[in-house]
Design a protein around this motif. Structure first.
Motif, PDB file in Angstrom:
ATOM      1  N   THR A  23       0.844  -1.207   0.000  1.00  0.00           N
ATOM      2  CA  THR A  23       0.000   0.000   0.000  1.00  0.00           C
ATOM      3  C   THR A  23       0.877   1.254   0.000  1.00  0.00           C
ATOM      4  O   THR A  23       0.615   2.206  -0.754  1.00  0.00           O
ATOM      5  N   SER A  24       1.903   1.248   0.821  1.00  0.00           N
ATOM      6  CA  SER A  24       2.807   2.413   0.889  1.00  0.00           C
ATOM      7  C   SER A  24       3.462   2.658  -0.467  1.00  0.00           C
ATOM      8  O   SER A  24       3.572   3.796  -0.929  1.00  0.00           O
ATOM      9  N   ARG A  25       3.878   1.574  -1.112  1.00  0.00           N
ATOM     10  CA  ARG A  25       4.523   1.710  -2.429  1.00  0.00           C
ATOM     11  C   ARG A  25       3.546   2.293  -3.451  1.00  0.00           C
ATOM     12  O   ARG A  25       3.898   3.191  -4.225  1.00  0.00           O
ATOM     13  N   ALA A  26       2.317   1.789  -3.452  1.00  0.00           N
ATOM     14  CA  ALA A  26       1.331   2.282  -4.426  1.00  0.00           C
ATOM     15  C   ALA A  26       1.034   3.762  -4.187  1.00  0.00           C
ATOM     16  O   ALA A  26       0.923   4.545  -5.133  1.00  0.00           O
ATOM     17  N   LEU A  27       0.916   4.156  -2.921  1.00  0.00           N
ATOM     18  CA  LEU A  27       0.633   5.561  -2.603  1.00  0.00           C
ATOM     19  C   LEU A  27       1.815   6.445  -3.006  1.00  0.00           C
ATOM     20  O   LEU A  27       1.637   7.524  -3.581  1.00  0.00           O
ATOM     21  N   ALA A  28       3.032   5.965  -2.714  1.00  0.00           N
ATOM     22  CA  ALA A  28       4.229   6.737  -3.066  1.00  0.00           C
ATOM     23  C   ALA A  28       4.355   6.871  -4.583  1.00  0.00           C
ATOM     24  O   ALA A  28       4.711   7.933  -5.103  1.00  0.00           O
ATOM     25  N   ARG A  29       4.025   5.782  -5.277  1.00  0.00           N
ATOM     26  CA  ARG A  29       4.104   5.808  -6.745  1.00  0.00           C
ATOM     27  C   ARG A  29       3.138   6.838  -7.323  1.00  0.00           C
ATOM     28  O   ARG A  29       3.414   7.473  -8.340  1.00  0.00           O
ATOM     29  N   ALA A  30       2.008   7.032  -6.650  1.00  0.00           N
ATOM     30  CA  ALA A  30       1.018   8.014  -7.124  1.00  0.00           C
ATOM     31  C   ALA A  30       1.367   9.432  -6.679  1.00  0.00           C
ATOM     32  O   ALA A  30       0.596  10.361  -6.926  1.00  0.00           O
TER      33      ALA A  30
END
Ligand SMILES: NC(=O)c1ccc[n+]([C@@H]2O[C@H](COP(=O)([O-])OP(=O)(O)OC[C@H]3O[C@@H](n4cnc5c(N)ncnc54)[C@H](OP(=O)(O)O)[C@@H]3O)[C@@H](O)[C@H]2O)c1
Length: 299
Positions: A23-30
């Motif tokens: 989840t953290s990775r997906a949010l950071a990617r966005a």
């Protein structure tokens, strides 16, 4: 995930492993700034390296958070609020499952304490920062395991009278996940300026299945769970899809509950149904009152 979260700040608990890491990775990617709430700074730093390997521009703020201690929760909330005056999203993700019957620092049964009461206290203490966002999003990560108990065990919430630990430790997990959904309903009712919802991953191969039983000394269960993780489960990345959807999609309704499209594994996020116990408004209100009392935090 096509959404643009630049200039938004999200807090993710249990951000160093499994679904929290995905989840953290997906949010950071966005484009979001992600406050990673983790109890072990070394594991947090390694997780940040993992994220930066695929998202070099990731904006990550690593902060210590032990949900088994109300003092740690308070210190974390204070630090987050000091560093980020606006928090746009909070993903209450951290959890442990079927560990033995331990207690938190404050004397709560460990699964209820970490999975629900710690998150309850955290959410209330982030209220000002969440209120500062135009419409904050709060996601509680629950589980289909909430179906495993027919009601909160009101006369013994902390399982002081547990009889056969091999069964009751799983029921204690179910209770803590039922609490996540009752908390979602109670918070949705109060926080009319936020979108409060819940999600569950179905079954994802993470450390959840082995850490708890290993810590509880159940080596046979650990082997069985590790085998099931290999042959039945989806990846943590796929398992995180419902909570990422819940945290970021535009059209999420308050008190929604998302799970995998294909039942227990994969296919993205769709609305899922919850048990009658999780739809019990009186139980949600009772749990709210008990949680305020136990944590000392008032809405
Ligand atoms: N995986 C599944 O199939 C599944 C199914 C249904 C629901 N869920 C839910 O999904 C959520 C995430 O689980 P996961 O599968 O990603 O498990 P995981 O890989 O074991 O990750 C759990 C995370 O929670 C953290 N955590 C545990 N105790 C904590 C504490 N006292 N304070 C702060 N953080 C703590 C862990 O930190 P450490 O690394 O330091 O231990 C870790 O970062 C949980 O709420 C779980 O109930 C998972």
């Amino acid at each position: 995930m096509a959404v643009n979260l630049a200039n938004k700040t999200f807090v993710v608990t249990g951000a160093n492993a499994g679904l929290g890491l995905a989840t953290s990775r997906a949010l950071a990617r966005a484009g979001a700034t992600v406050v990673m709430g983790c109890r072990d700074p070394g594991r947090a730093a390694k997780a940040a390296d993992v994220i930066r390997a695929s998202v070099p521009e990731a904006k990550l703020d690593l902060q210590r958070l032990d949900l088994a201690s109300l003092a740690s929760v308070a210190a974390f909330a204070q630090e987050v609020t000091k560093r980020h005056t606006v928090v746009h999203g909070l993903v209450n993700n951290a959890g442990l499952m079927a560990t033995g019957f331990g207690k938190t620092t404050d004397g709560f049964e460990i699964q209820l304490g970490v999975n629900h009461l710690g998150h309850f206290a955290l959410t209330l203490q982030l209220r000002a920062a969440l209120d500062a966002a135009p419409r904050a999003r709060v996601v509680n990560v629950a589980s289909s395991a909430h179906h495993g108990i027919s009601a909160m065990r009101w006369d013994d919430l902390m399982w002081d009278r547990h009889t056969w630990w091999a069964v009751d430790k799983w029921r204690a997990y179910s209770q803590s996940k039922l609490a996540n959904l009752l908390f979602t309903a109670g918070l949705h009712r109060r926080a009319s300026n936020w979108t409060v919802c819940a999600a569950h991953p179905g079954y994802a191969a993470t450390e959840l299945q082995t850490t708890g039983v290993r810590d509880g000394g159940a080596w046979m269960e650990e082997k069985v769970m590790a085998l099931l993780n290999r042959v039945v489960a989806q990846s943590g990345e796929d398992g995180a899809a419902p909570q990422i959807h819940a945290a970021t999609a535009d059209d999420v309704e308050g008190n929604a509950y998302f799970g995998p499209r294909n039942g227990m594994t994969g296919g993205g996020a769709v609305p899922h149904s919850r048990s009658a116990a999780a739809r019990d408004d009186a139980a949600a209100e009772r749990l709210w009152a008990v949680s305020e009392e136990l944590t000392g935090q008032r809405w």
